[in-house]
Design a protein around this motif. Structure first.
Motif, PDB file in Angstrom:
ATOM      1  N   LYS A 137       0.832  -1.199   0.000  1.00 27.51           N
ATOM      2  CA  LYS A 137       0.000   0.000   0.000  1.00 27.51           C
ATOM      3  C   LYS A 137       0.875   1.261   0.000  1.00 27.51           C
ATOM      4  O   LYS A 137       1.836   1.381   0.765  1.00 27.51           O
ATOM      5  CB  LYS A 137      -0.883   0.009   1.258  1.00 27.51           C
ATOM      6  N   ALA A 140       2.384   1.916  -5.208  1.00 33.29           N
ATOM      7  CA  ALA A 140       1.990   1.587  -6.579  1.00 33.29           C
ATOM      8  C   ALA A 140       2.621   2.512  -7.612  1.00 33.29           C
ATOM      9  O   ALA A 140       3.053   2.067  -8.681  1.00 33.29           O
ATOM     10  CB  ALA A 140       0.472   1.615  -6.706  1.00 33.29           C
ATOM     11  N   VAL A 208      -6.492  -7.047  -2.573  1.00 35.72           N
ATOM     12  CA  VAL A 208      -6.726  -5.618  -2.300  1.00 35.72           C
ATOM     13  C   VAL A 208      -8.050  -5.419  -1.574  1.00 35.72           C
ATOM     14  O   VAL A 208      -8.159  -4.613  -0.642  1.00 35.72           O
ATOM     15  CB  VAL A 208      -6.691  -4.803  -3.603  1.00 35.72           C
ATOM     16  N   LYS A 209      -9.062  -6.163  -1.988  1.00 38.63           N
ATOM     17  CA  LYS A 209     -10.381  -6.052  -1.358  1.00 38.63           C
ATOM     18  C   LYS A 209     -10.341  -6.567   0.075  1.00 38.63           C
ATOM     19  O   LYS A 209     -10.947  -5.979   0.981  1.00 38.63           O
ATOM     20  CB  LYS A 209     -11.395  -6.850  -2.170  1.00 38.63           C
ATOM     21  N   PRO A 212      -7.189  -3.976   2.237  1.00 36.85           N
ATOM     22  CA  PRO A 212      -7.019  -2.662   1.585  1.00 36.85           C
ATOM     23  C   PRO A 212      -5.923  -1.793   2.198  1.00 36.85           C
ATOM     24  O   PRO A 212      -5.421  -0.886   1.531  1.00 36.85           O
ATOM     25  CB  PRO A 212      -8.395  -2.013   1.749  1.00 36.85           C
ATOM     26  N   ASN A 213      -5.548  -2.068   3.426  1.00 38.88           N
ATOM     27  CA  ASN A 213      -4.499  -1.278   4.079  1.00 38.88           C
ATOM     28  C   ASN A 213      -3.093  -1.851   3.874  1.00 38.88           C
ATOM     29  O   ASN A 213      -2.112  -1.253   4.300  1.00 38.88           O
ATOM     30  CB  ASN A 213      -4.774  -1.172   5.580  1.00 38.88           C
ATOM     31  N   TYR A 215      -2.189  -3.825   0.643  1.00 43.24           N
ATOM     32  CA  TYR A 215      -1.790  -4.051  -0.750  1.00 43.24           C
ATOM     33  C   TYR A 215      -2.502  -3.099  -1.711  1.00 43.24           C
ATOM     34  O   TYR A 215      -3.590  -2.601  -1.432  1.00 43.24           O
ATOM     35  CB  TYR A 215      -2.121  -5.486  -1.171  1.00 43.24           C
ATOM     36  N   GLU A 216      -1.869  -2.902  -2.864  1.00 41.88           N
ATOM     37  CA  GLU A 216      -2.520  -2.256  -3.999  1.00 41.88           C
ATOM     38  C   GLU A 216      -1.886  -2.776  -5.282  1.00 41.88           C
ATOM     39  O   GLU A 216      -0.871  -3.487  -5.246  1.00 41.88           O
ATOM     40  CB  GLU A 216      -2.428  -0.733  -3.908  1.00 41.88           C
TER      41      GLU A 216
END
Length: 274
Positions: A137, A140, A208-209, A212-213, A215-216
């Motif tokens: 996160k 990216a 990601v779902k 969410p904190n 990975y992206e």
């Protein structure tokens, strides 16, 4: 007498020849569907570390493997009138397990590559994929170009997969780290031991779902050649009847919309998984 003796010898030879042909015919016969029905079990080989295709959950105090592939395999077992048994092993071993008759089919988000087609048979495709780089996160934007931004970076991939091939060919100068299980790679990414992990787009989206904190998805575009896009069910090359039966079932599931429903169910389970 000599003439009769020759006739008897000839008849005996023909009898032995016919018996041999019959035996060979039985040996070469395709009993792939019959054998599964006789043992009343369809054995599915998988590597349960690749959500939403296959992953473990705890249900009613018991650990079980679920996922998109498992739901499809259960439908196949139901159509054949047998139980489904899941053999969970590491991904690099799955083709060998199939060839050595330890499992009847392999479903593990497996792409029907040219190299794999030399060893086993494949059903029609039931899912098409692209590939993406999963990163930590907030990082990216560091990875906009696949050919330059990954130089000297550690990129994780699962062993013997299409992701390994893509990373080595497209991420120039990257240090490609191959391991047997995807969760180990994503854990190392989270801890900063890896800079990226290459996975299929559906898998990346699920991570990601779910987290969410943590990975992206990097904007760097990875090319997925057409011959590396199709996920299929692996069977032994000799099991033509089983392959034909599987293709009929897949076609029915696609036509009825059940394939989409099972994918949604798998993704929901993954998002709820603790």
């Amino acid at each position: 007498m000599k003439g009769k003796k020759k006739i008897y010898i000839l008849l005996a030879f023909l009898a032995v020849f016919c018996v041999t042909l019959t035996a060979c015919g039985k040996k070469d016969a395709d009993n792939s569907v019959k054998d599964i029905k006789d043992k009343k079990t369809l054995v599915m080989g998988t590597s349960a570390d690749y959500p939403p295709f296959e992953f473990p959950i705890v249900q009613d105090g018991k650990k079980k493997v679920v996922g998109y592939d498992v739901f499809i395999a259960q439908k196949i077992a139901d159509k054949l009138g047998v139980k489904l048994k899941i053999v969970n092993t590491e991904f690099p071993s799955l083709v060998s397990e199939l060839k050595n008759n330890k499992v009847d089919i392999v479903m593990a988000g497996m792409v029907s590559t040219k190299e794999r087609k030399k060893q086993v048979g494949f059903s029609n495709s039931y899912f098409e994929v692209q590939n993406q780089a999963l990163v930590k996160k907030g990082e990216a934007n560091k990875y906009k170009q696949k050919g330059t931004d990954f130089k000297n970076k550690s990129v994780g991939v699962q062993q013997t997969t299409t992701q390994e091939t893509i990373a080595k060919k497209q991420m120039k100068g990257a240090n490609v780290v191959s391991e047997s299980k995807v969760p180990s790679l994503t854990t190392e990414l989270k801890k900063g031991k890896l800079d990226a992990v290459v996975v299929e787009n559906t898998v990346a989206a699920d991570y990601v779902k779910k987290f969410p904190n943590d990975y992206e998805i990097a904007p760097a575009k990875l090319d997925t050649p057409k011959d590396l896009q199709n996920i299929n069910i692996a069977t032994r090359k000799s099991d033509k009847k089983l392959d034909k039966e599987i293709n009929k079932i897949l076609a029915d599931l696609k036509k009825s919309g059940e394939l989409d429903k099972m994918l949604d169910k798998a993704q929901t389970l993954q998002s709820e998984k603790e």
